[in-house]
Design an enzyme around this catalytic site. Structure first.
Site, PDB file in Angstrom:
ATOM      1  N   LYS A  10       0.809  -1.226   0.000  1.00  0.00           N
ATOM      2  CA  LYS A  10       0.000   0.000   0.000  1.00  0.00           C
ATOM      3  C   LYS A  10       0.851   1.288   0.000  1.00  0.00           C
ATOM      4  O   LYS A  10       2.043   1.249   0.326  1.00  0.00           O
ATOM      5  CB  LYS A  10      -0.938  -0.030   1.212  1.00  0.00           C
ATOM      6  CG  LYS A  10      -1.941  -1.205   1.158  1.00  0.00           C
ATOM      7  CD  LYS A  10      -2.999  -1.100   2.254  1.00  0.00           C
ATOM      8  CE  LYS A  10      -3.976  -2.250   2.181  1.00  0.00           C
ATOM      9  NZ  LYS A  10      -5.094  -2.123   3.136  1.00  0.00           N
ATOM     10  N   TYR A  50     -12.085  -2.284  -4.466  1.00  0.00           N
ATOM     11  CA  TYR A  50     -12.665  -2.435  -3.115  1.00  0.00           C
ATOM     12  C   TYR A  50     -14.193  -2.374  -3.114  1.00  0.00           C
ATOM     13  O   TYR A  50     -14.794  -2.101  -2.070  1.00  0.00           O
ATOM     14  CB  TYR A  50     -12.089  -1.372  -2.179  1.00  0.00           C
ATOM     15  CG  TYR A  50     -10.707  -1.704  -1.657  1.00  0.00           C
ATOM     16  CD1 TYR A  50     -10.500  -2.824  -0.842  1.00  0.00           C
ATOM     17  CD2 TYR A  50      -9.604  -0.918  -1.962  1.00  0.00           C
ATOM     18  CE1 TYR A  50      -9.239  -3.136  -0.351  1.00  0.00           C
ATOM     19  CE2 TYR A  50      -8.333  -1.223  -1.467  1.00  0.00           C
ATOM     20  CZ  TYR A  50      -8.170  -2.330  -0.667  1.00  0.00           C
ATOM     21  OH  TYR A  50      -6.929  -2.652  -0.176  1.00  0.00           O
ATOM     22  N   ASN A 113      -2.310  -0.107   6.616  1.00  0.00           N
ATOM     23  CA  ASN A 113      -1.687  -1.301   7.219  1.00  0.00           C
ATOM     24  C   ASN A 113      -0.661  -1.975   6.312  1.00  0.00           C
ATOM     25  O   ASN A 113      -0.344  -3.151   6.478  1.00  0.00           O
ATOM     26  CB  ASN A 113      -2.772  -2.281   7.684  1.00  0.00           C
ATOM     27  CG  ASN A 113      -3.667  -2.760   6.562  1.00  0.00           C
ATOM     28  OD1 ASN A 113      -3.479  -2.364   5.421  1.00  0.00           O
ATOM     29  ND2 ASN A 113      -4.612  -3.608   6.874  1.00  0.00           N
ATOM     30  N   HIS A 116      -2.201  -5.497   1.388  1.00  0.00           N
ATOM     31  CA  HIS A 116      -3.468  -6.209   1.208  1.00  0.00           C
ATOM     32  C   HIS A 116      -3.143  -7.612   0.711  1.00  0.00           C
ATOM     33  O   HIS A 116      -2.209  -7.794  -0.063  1.00  0.00           O
ATOM     34  CB  HIS A 116      -4.339  -5.509   0.152  1.00  0.00           C
ATOM     35  CG  HIS A 116      -5.427  -6.393  -0.387  1.00  0.00           C
ATOM     36  ND1 HIS A 116      -6.616  -6.564   0.273  1.00  0.00           N
ATOM     37  CD2 HIS A 116      -5.472  -7.198  -1.487  1.00  0.00           C
ATOM     38  CE1 HIS A 116      -7.364  -7.430  -0.409  1.00  0.00           C
ATOM     39  NE2 HIS A 116      -6.692  -7.821  -1.482  1.00  0.00           N
ATOM     40  N   GLU A 127      -8.726 -11.025  -8.235  1.00  0.00           N
ATOM     41  CA  GLU A 127      -7.829  -9.882  -8.023  1.00  0.00           C
ATOM     42  C   GLU A 127      -6.600  -9.956  -8.926  1.00  0.00           C
ATOM     43  O   GLU A 127      -6.136  -8.926  -9.432  1.00  0.00           O
ATOM     44  CB  GLU A 127      -7.443  -9.798  -6.537  1.00  0.00           C
ATOM     45  CG  GLU A 127      -8.662  -9.456  -5.682  1.00  0.00           C
ATOM     46  CD  GLU A 127      -8.396  -9.458  -4.179  1.00  0.00           C
ATOM     47  OE1 GLU A 127      -9.316  -9.078  -3.433  1.00  0.00           O
ATOM     48  OE2 GLU A 127      -7.284  -9.828  -3.746  1.00  0.00           O
TER      49      GLU A 127
HETATM   50  P1  CMP Z   1      -7.385  -4.861   3.089  1.00  0.00           P
HETATM   51  O1  CMP Z   1      -6.830  -6.231   3.229  1.00  0.00           O
HETATM   52  O2  CMP Z   1      -6.771  -3.987   2.065  1.00  0.00           O
HETATM   53  O3  CMP Z   1      -8.953  -4.974   2.792  1.00  0.00           O
HETATM   54  C1  CMP Z   1      -9.867  -3.955   3.164  1.00  0.00           C
HETATM   55  C2  CMP Z   1      -9.204  -2.870   3.926  1.00  0.00           C
HETATM   56  O4  CMP Z   1     -10.058  -2.005   4.603  1.00  0.00           O
HETATM   57  C3  CMP Z   1      -8.359  -3.475   5.036  1.00  0.00           C
HETATM   58  O5  CMP Z   1      -7.241  -4.128   4.490  1.00  0.00           O
HETATM   59  C4  CMP Z   1      -8.063  -2.259   5.893  1.00  0.00           C
HETATM   60  O6  CMP Z   1      -6.894  -1.589   5.513  1.00  0.00           O
HETATM   61  C5  CMP Z   1      -9.270  -1.390   5.612  1.00  0.00           C
HETATM   62  N1  CMP Z   1     -10.057  -1.250   6.830  1.00  0.00           N
HETATM   63  C6  CMP Z   1     -10.650  -2.211   7.531  1.00  0.00           C
HETATM   64  N2  CMP Z   1     -11.269  -1.684   8.606  1.00  0.00           N
HETATM   65  C7  CMP Z   1     -11.048  -0.359   8.570  1.00  0.00           C
HETATM   66  C8  CMP Z   1     -11.421   0.721   9.379  1.00  0.00           C
HETATM   67  N3  CMP Z   1     -12.141   0.532  10.486  1.00  0.00           N
HETATM   68  N4  CMP Z   1     -11.003   1.945   9.030  1.00  0.00           N
HETATM   69  C9  CMP Z   1     -10.275   2.135   7.884  1.00  0.00           C
HETATM   70  N5  CMP Z   1      -9.908   1.141   7.067  1.00  0.00           N
HETATM   71  C10 CMP Z   1     -10.269  -0.084   7.416  1.00  0.00           C
END
Ligand code: CMP
Length: 140
Positions: A10, A50, A113, A116, A127
């Site tokens: 990311k 998404y 984070n 993904h 994907e």
């Molecule tokens: P990802 O694996 O990219 O899939 C969906 C993403 O939504 C997840 O990782 C997080 O980065 C994001 N996400 C999940 N919960 C929250 C939240 N409460 N606030 C912001 N982003 C979120």
């Protein structure tokens, strides 16, 4: 069973210049990076990727963040790659992730984070197809 999964480093991680550190943890965890490209997502691409989260309160913020800088799209291959990658990434929330996982080491928050990973073999196939053509993926 050897399988493939989709992974995406990311924008917070490309900004910190830690894509090499993340790739090292993927490789140490037993996965092979069989395709990889650094690219900038458009808002439309982020929204489409998404789409399953469209109704979630964080959808707008997530799409905005995902096109705020470069990402690295990857295809990973290995034994039970989907589940293995989820173990290597750690919990979605970096604060809850185990030591040594990618999100613990490189994540900044639940949204930012660092990485993904697909949550199922079915979604991995979708994907991968969203980002790569067959010609771009070499066998391990
Ligand atoms: P990802 O694996 O990219 O899939 C969906 C993403 O939504 C997840 O990782 C997080 O980065 C994001 N996400 C999940 N919960 C929250 C939240 N409460 N606030 C912001 N982003 C979120």
């Amino acid at each position: 069973m050897t399988e493939r999964t989709f992974s995406m480093i990311k924008p917070n991680a490309t900004k910190k210049n830690v894509t090499g550190g993340i790739n090292a943890l993927l490789e140490q965890g037993g996965l092979k990076i069989v395709a990889q490209k650094r690219m900038q997502l458009t808002r439309e691409q982020a929204e489409k990727f998404y789409e399953v989260h469209k109704e979630r309160p964080f959808y707008d913020e997530l799409c905005e963040f995902m096109c705020s800088g470069p990402i690295v799209a990857q295809v990973l291959e290995g034994e039970n790659a989907v589940m293995r990658n989820r173990e290597i990434m750690g919990d979605t929330n970096p604060e809850k992730a185990d030591a040594g996982t990618i999100r613990k080491e490189f994540g900044d928050s639940i949204g930012e984070n660092s990485i993904h990973g697909s949550d199922s073999a079915e979604n991995a196939a979708k994907e991968i197809a969203f980002f790569f053509s067959e010609m771009e993926i070499l066998p391990a």
